[in-house]
Scaffold this motif. Structure first.
Motif, PDB file in Angstrom:
ATOM      1  N   UNK A 140       0.821  -1.215   0.000  1.00  0.00           N
ATOM      2  CA  UNK A 140       0.000   0.000   0.000  1.00  0.00           C
ATOM      3  C   UNK A 140       0.856   1.267   0.000  1.00  0.00           C
ATOM      4  N   UNK A 141       1.890   1.275   0.832  1.00  0.00           N
ATOM      5  CA  UNK A 141       2.694   2.491   0.979  1.00  0.00           C
ATOM      6  C   UNK A 141       3.621   2.734  -0.201  1.00  0.00           C
ATOM      7  N   UNK A 142       4.165   1.671  -0.755  1.00  0.00           N
ATOM      8  CA  UNK A 142       5.056   1.887  -1.894  1.00  0.00           C
ATOM      9  C   UNK A 142       4.288   2.422  -3.101  1.00  0.00           C
ATOM     10  N   UNK A 143       3.017   2.056  -3.202  1.00  0.00           N
ATOM     11  CA  UNK A 143       2.207   2.633  -4.275  1.00  0.00           C
ATOM     12  C   UNK A 143       2.000   4.137  -4.067  1.00  0.00           C
ATOM     13  N   UNK A 144       2.118   4.590  -2.830  1.00  0.00           N
ATOM     14  CA  UNK A 144       1.936   6.006  -2.515  1.00  0.00           C
ATOM     15  C   UNK A 144       3.267   6.765  -2.457  1.00  0.00           C
ATOM     16  N   UNK A 145       4.347   6.072  -2.782  1.00  0.00           N
ATOM     17  CA  UNK A 145       5.635   6.746  -2.858  1.00  0.00           C
ATOM     18  C   UNK A 145       6.480   6.684  -1.608  1.00  0.00           C
ATOM     19  N   UNK A 146       6.097   5.878  -0.629  1.00  0.00           N
ATOM     20  CA  UNK A 146       6.918   5.686   0.558  1.00  0.00           C
ATOM     21  C   UNK A 146       7.618   4.335   0.487  1.00  0.00           C
ATOM     22  N   UNK A 147       8.837   4.277   0.975  1.00  0.00           N
ATOM     23  CA  UNK A 147       9.575   3.018   0.957  1.00  0.00           C
ATOM     24  C   UNK A 147      10.148   2.736   2.347  1.00  0.00           C
ATOM     25  N   UNK A 148      10.381   1.480   2.692  1.00  0.00           N
ATOM     26  CA  UNK A 148      10.860   1.132   4.025  1.00  0.00           C
ATOM     27  C   UNK A 148      12.330   1.485   4.204  1.00  0.00           C
ATOM     28  N   UNK A 149      12.655   2.037   5.357  1.00  0.00           N
ATOM     29  CA  UNK A 149      14.054   2.322   5.691  1.00  0.00           C
ATOM     30  C   UNK A 149      14.493   1.550   6.927  1.00  0.00           C
ATOM     31  N   UNK A 150      13.522   0.960   7.637  1.00  0.00           N
ATOM     32  CA  UNK A 150      13.864   0.149   8.795  1.00  0.00           C
ATOM     33  C   UNK A 150      12.746  -0.846   9.032  1.00  0.00           C
ATOM     34  N   UNK A 151      13.110  -2.117   9.213  1.00  0.00           N
ATOM     35  CA  UNK A 151      12.139  -3.165   9.512  1.00  0.00           C
ATOM     36  C   UNK A 151      12.703  -4.024  10.628  1.00  0.00           C
ATOM     37  N   UNK A 152      11.838  -4.409  11.554  1.00  0.00           N
ATOM     38  CA  UNK A 152      12.279  -5.184  12.707  1.00  0.00           C
ATOM     39  C   UNK A 152      11.187  -6.186  13.060  1.00  0.00           C
ATOM     40  N   UNK A 153      11.587  -7.353  13.508  1.00  0.00           N
ATOM     41  CA  UNK A 153      10.613  -8.379  13.869  1.00  0.00           C
ATOM     42  C   UNK A 153      11.148  -9.247  14.994  1.00  0.00           C
ATOM     43  N   UNK A 154      10.225  -9.807  15.755  1.00  0.00           N
ATOM     44  CA  UNK A 154      10.565 -10.793  16.775  1.00  0.00           C
ATOM     45  C   UNK A 154       9.351 -11.681  16.987  1.00  0.00           C
ATOM     46  N   UNK A 155       9.556 -12.991  16.869  1.00  0.00           N
ATOM     47  CA  UNK A 155       8.496 -13.975  17.096  1.00  0.00           C
ATOM     48  C   UNK A 155       7.241 -13.664  16.292  1.00  0.00           C
ATOM     49  N   UNK A 156       7.400 -13.274  15.033  1.00  0.00           N
ATOM     50  CA  UNK A 156       6.263 -13.057  14.154  1.00  0.00           C
ATOM     51  C   UNK A 156       5.623 -11.695  14.233  1.00  0.00           C
ATOM     52  N   UNK A 157       6.111 -10.806  15.108  1.00  0.00           N
ATOM     53  CA  UNK A 157       5.581  -9.439  15.207  1.00  0.00           C
ATOM     54  C   UNK A 157       6.525  -8.487  14.479  1.00  0.00           C
ATOM     55  N   UNK A 158       5.986  -7.727  13.536  1.00  0.00           N
ATOM     56  CA  UNK A 158       6.786  -6.819  12.716  1.00  0.00           C
ATOM     57  C   UNK A 158       6.498  -5.364  13.055  1.00  0.00           C
ATOM     58  N   UNK A 159       7.521  -4.546  12.937  1.00  0.00           N
ATOM     59  CA  UNK A 159       7.388  -3.108  12.996  1.00  0.00           C
ATOM     60  C   UNK A 159       8.244  -2.521  11.889  1.00  0.00           C
TER      61      UNK A 159
END
Length: 268
Positions: free
Chosen positions: A244-263
């Motif tokens: 959804x966000x990449x279609x609006x021109x935003x891209x990820x700069x940081x991704x983090x996860x633990x035990x299946x939970x993402x931020x």
């Protein structure tokens, strides 16, 4: 953009959006993946490196499984390491620093001798320091020292166990702008912090979810207008937000996860 590796798991998503979502003509060419095995990330490494990409953030979670974001462009030099023990990370760190490299993204999962580390190093100047295996009070003390000495927290992750979380971080020279950190916050507390900080002009620049489900975050007042932040996502929820966000021109700069939970943090 290259295909993304994903795991589909149903879960509830808690969104914390902020800033605008206007498309940016300055957004770089990038590739992102998550839920990757060590072998799959190695394959991505070989493919993306050959196409002129370099990693800007890496995460390792239980499995171990890996997530990362790569951008295309010039770099003075970089390296990416995965599957390291704590002592292995220390050896890589010592060798890299001797060659003029600095850690720019460090992640860990697991506890004690079973902890697994992943890290990106880049060849760059400027002052920095890095620490791992920090308790909560030690992490707080490191941040207090950093702020007093002109550093800012640039990379953070939480590993260990729910009862004994440990922190790994990198602090670099602060080129300007106020910053703050929070740690050990529940989802509700993180949301409250988000509301309070964004009203004062701050935004989250790095967020980590710990083995106990709490959140650690870096908040910076840098004036960026186009950004978004989400917590509590499943792998499939992260994939949907990404689409959804990449279609609006935003891209990820940081991704983090633990035990299946993402931020994740996105910018325009």
């Amino acid at each position: 953009m290259l295909a993304k590796i994903a795991i589909v798991v149903a879960a509830t998503t808690v969104s914390l959006a902020g800033g605008g979502v206007a498309a940016s003509a300055d957004a770089p060419a990038y590739s992102a993946y998550h839920g990757a095995t060590a072998a799959q990330q190695t394959a991505k490494f070989n493919s993306l490196r050959g196409q002129g990409y370099h990693p800007i953030t890496v995460n390792v979670t239980s499995g171990p499984e890996y997530a990362a974001v790569w951008v295309k462009g010039e770099s003075d030099g970089w390296s990416l390491y995965q599957g390291m023990s704590a002592s292995g990370y220390q050896r890589r760190f010592d060798d890299a620093v001797k060659q003029g490299f600095q850690p720019t993204s460090v992640s860990a999962t697991g506890a004690g001798d079973s902890a697994v580390f992943a890290a990106v190093f880049e060849k760059r100047g400027g002052k920095f320091f890095a620490r791992h295996n920090l308790t909560g009070p030690q992490f707080a003390a490191a941040n207090q020292r950093a702020a007093a000495d002109g550093y800012v927290l640039t990379s953070v992750d939480v590993y260990g166990t729910a009862d004994e979380p440990r922190y790994v971080g990198v602090w670099g020279a602060n080129s300007g702008g106020a910053w703050f950190y929070t740690y050990g916050k529940s989802a509700a507390q993180h949301r409250a912090e988000f509301d309070a900080r964004t009203k004062k002009g701050y935004r989250p620049t790095a967020v980590a979810v710990g083995p106990d489900g709490t959140y650690t975050a870096v908040w910076r007042k840098d004036g960026l207008r186009d950004w978004a932040h989400y917590i509590g996502m499943s792998a499939s929820g992260y994939q949907k937000r990404f689409d959804d966000l990449t279609r609006k021109g935003l891209y990820p700069v940081q991704v983090n996860a633990e035990d299946g939970r993402y931020t994740a943090v996105f910018v325009g």
